[in-house]
Design a protein around this motif. Structure first.
Motif, mmCIF file in Angstrom:
data_model
loop_
_atom_site.group_PDB
_atom_site.id
_atom_site.type_symbol
_atom_site.label_atom_id
_atom_site.label_comp_id
_atom_site.label_asym_id
_atom_site.label_seq_id
_atom_site.Cartn_x
_atom_site.Cartn_y
_atom_site.Cartn_z
ATOM 1 N N VAL A 1 -9.275 -31.598 -26.544
ATOM 2 C CA VAL A 1 -10.066 -32.015 -27.708
ATOM 3 C C VAL A 1 -10.097 -33.538 -27.825
ATOM 4 O O VAL A 1 -11.137 -34.139 -28.112
ATOM 5 C CB VAL A 1 -9.508 -31.372 -28.994
ATOM 6 N N ASP A 2 -8.946 -34.189 -27.582
ATOM 7 C CA ASP A 2 -8.891 -35.652 -27.633
ATOM 8 C C ASP A 2 -9.830 -36.294 -26.612
ATOM 9 O O ASP A 2 -10.350 -37.394 -26.836
ATOM 10 C CB ASP A 2 -7.463 -36.145 -27.369
ATOM 11 N N ALA B 1 -14.808 -29.266 -26.529
ATOM 12 C CA ALA B 1 -14.715 -28.311 -27.628
ATOM 13 C C ALA B 1 -13.378 -27.570 -27.573
ATOM 14 O O ALA B 1 -12.819 -27.361 -26.487
ATOM 15 C CB ALA B 1 -15.862 -27.311 -27.545
ATOM 16 N N PRO B 2 -12.846 -27.170 -28.740
ATOM 17 C CA PRO B 2 -11.579 -26.409 -28.733
ATOM 18 C C PRO B 2 -11.637 -25.163 -27.859
ATOM 19 O O PRO B 2 -10.626 -24.780 -27.271
ATOM 20 C CB PRO B 2 -11.391 -26.055 -30.213
#
Length: 408
Positions: A249-250, A254-255
């Motif tokens: 995510v960083d 997308a998650p």
């Protein structure tokens, strides 16, 4: 089976029954993870409350492994497995009907942890080793693969069931399911393992499997070094497992992509576990851990440099293939240097050390990230722990000179 071998079809049945029990036991540990949000919302708790319960069940399982491993050395794994079935059922029902934090913590730490999964892992690993001499590594990997199967099967299934029926109902019925499956499977373990010719005692002497150990290090120091090795190994191992989704995510993904990477990592870990078992049967446990240590360190280092989507999927797959079989191989290594009569409690302490390493690795990864502002330094820290692990295992290999496996 080969002439002179203690292995039998019944032994493979013991390994399969043990794998099934581990799969069910670990499923109970995932309930609090899957139910974290609905439980927090119902009681108005911060997520730290169910997160603490999750940590307690892991620590309880580690502590319980020592206690129940000692019991299994004296009374057999059938009794400890029966205790596990009853405790898992009681713990799930208590968690599903609880109305406060105290019941949540007790059900997870004591019932699901100490007397639930603690009565499964170390006793079942030690018992499996007693049924095999030529394919011990693969049999251990088969038993331990229940962890990977549980991680692949239970979270998505329980997530769907909780959405449909509620978290309380799922926990209660999972308790009934645990009782209905583990108790009959425990009866498979009632038969006594065959006497191993490797463990035969010379007149007035120690077990033959420990001879090379006694000429090198003492029982106490070698056990401490194995515990230190699995701690450093698991600290490095935990960093991608715990932080891969957040790292993705960083990096702007997308998650869902991060979840797919983690699933791929765990699936490759399942394949790796069986492969490590075959390797241990061929070259020995300590040598196999050394190979895995090198592979884990190299693949962990990939996360420092790789920042593309395809590269992260590839790094996750390679890391899964590198780390998947390491924990069960420590149990194999313990049987190379310790006598059969001490297998349960010694493996229990080693696995307890591994749970400390996993817990510490997740924390250290987050702490270093908070200090540095990115995960590159955290993964580099994991590589440093992995180097310490390699050094410890190389020292053990040079000093203990474990005897070659029976197939050699």
């Amino acid at each position: 089976m080969a002439a002179g071998s203690i292995e039998s079809r019944y032994g493979w049945g013991v390994a399969l029954a043990s794998m099934a029990m581990v799969t069910v036991g670990f499923g109970a540990m995932y309930l609090i993870v899957v139910g974290m949000l609905p439980i927090s919302q119902e009681f108005g708790w911060p997520r730290g409350v169910p997160s603490l319960a999750n940590g307690l069940v892991w620590m309880g399982a580690g502590v319980g492994g020592v206690i129940m491993g000692w019991w299994a050395d004296r009374r057999g794994a059938a009794e400890t497995s029966l205790v596990a079935g009853l405790a898992l059922a009681a713990g799930c029902v208590m968690a599903g009907t609880m109305q406060g934090e105290g019941a949540l913590y007790f059900s997870h730490a004591v019932l699901l942890g100490v007397f639930g999964n603690g009565a499964l892992m170390a006793p079942l690993f030690a018992n499996t080793t007693r049924w095999f001499d030529r394919n011990r590594g693969f049999a251990l990997a088969l038993t331990g693969s229940g962890q990977s199967v549980a991680g692949m099967v239970w979270p998505p299934l329980c997530r769907w069931l909780m959405d449909e029926y509620g978290w309380r109902e799922v926990m209660i019925y999972y308790g009934a399911f645990s009782l209905a499956t583990i108790v009959p499977l425990a009866l498979v373990l009632r038969r006594q393992p065959p006497a191993s010719p490797v463990e035969a005692r010379p007149e007035g002497g120690p077990p033959l499997a420990a001879m090379t150990l006694l000429t090198g290090l003492g029982f106490g120091l070698s056990h401490v070094l194995l515990c230190g090795a699995i701690i450093t190994c698991c600290v490095a191992m935990a960093m991608p497992i715990v932080h891969l989704m957040a790292h993705a995510v960083d990096l702007g993904f997308a998650p869902a992509r991060g979840a797919e990477m983690l699933a791929l990592l765990l699936a490759c870990g399942f394949v790796s576990r069986l492969g490590f078992g075959v390797m241990a049967d061929r070259i020995g446990g300590i040598r196999t851990i050394l190979v895995g240590s090198v592979a884990q360190g190299l693949t962990l280092a990939l996360f420092i440099w790789v920042d593309g989507l395809v590269g992260l999927y590839l790094a996750a797959a390679l890391f899964g293939l590198a780390f998947g079989g390491l924990v069960t191989t420590y149990s194999f290594a313990a049987r190379e240097v310790f006598p059969e009569s001490q297998a349960g409690w010694r493996i229990g302490i080693i696995l307890l050390s591994g749970t400390f390493g996993m817990a510490a690795g997740g924390y250290v990864g987050g702490f270093v990230f908070d200090m540095a502002g990115h995960y590159a330094v955290a993964f580099l820290t994991g590589v440093a722990f992995n180097l310490v692990n390699f050094a410890i295992m190389l020292f053990l290999l040079l000093r203990l000179r474990p005897s070659r496996p029976a197939t050699a």
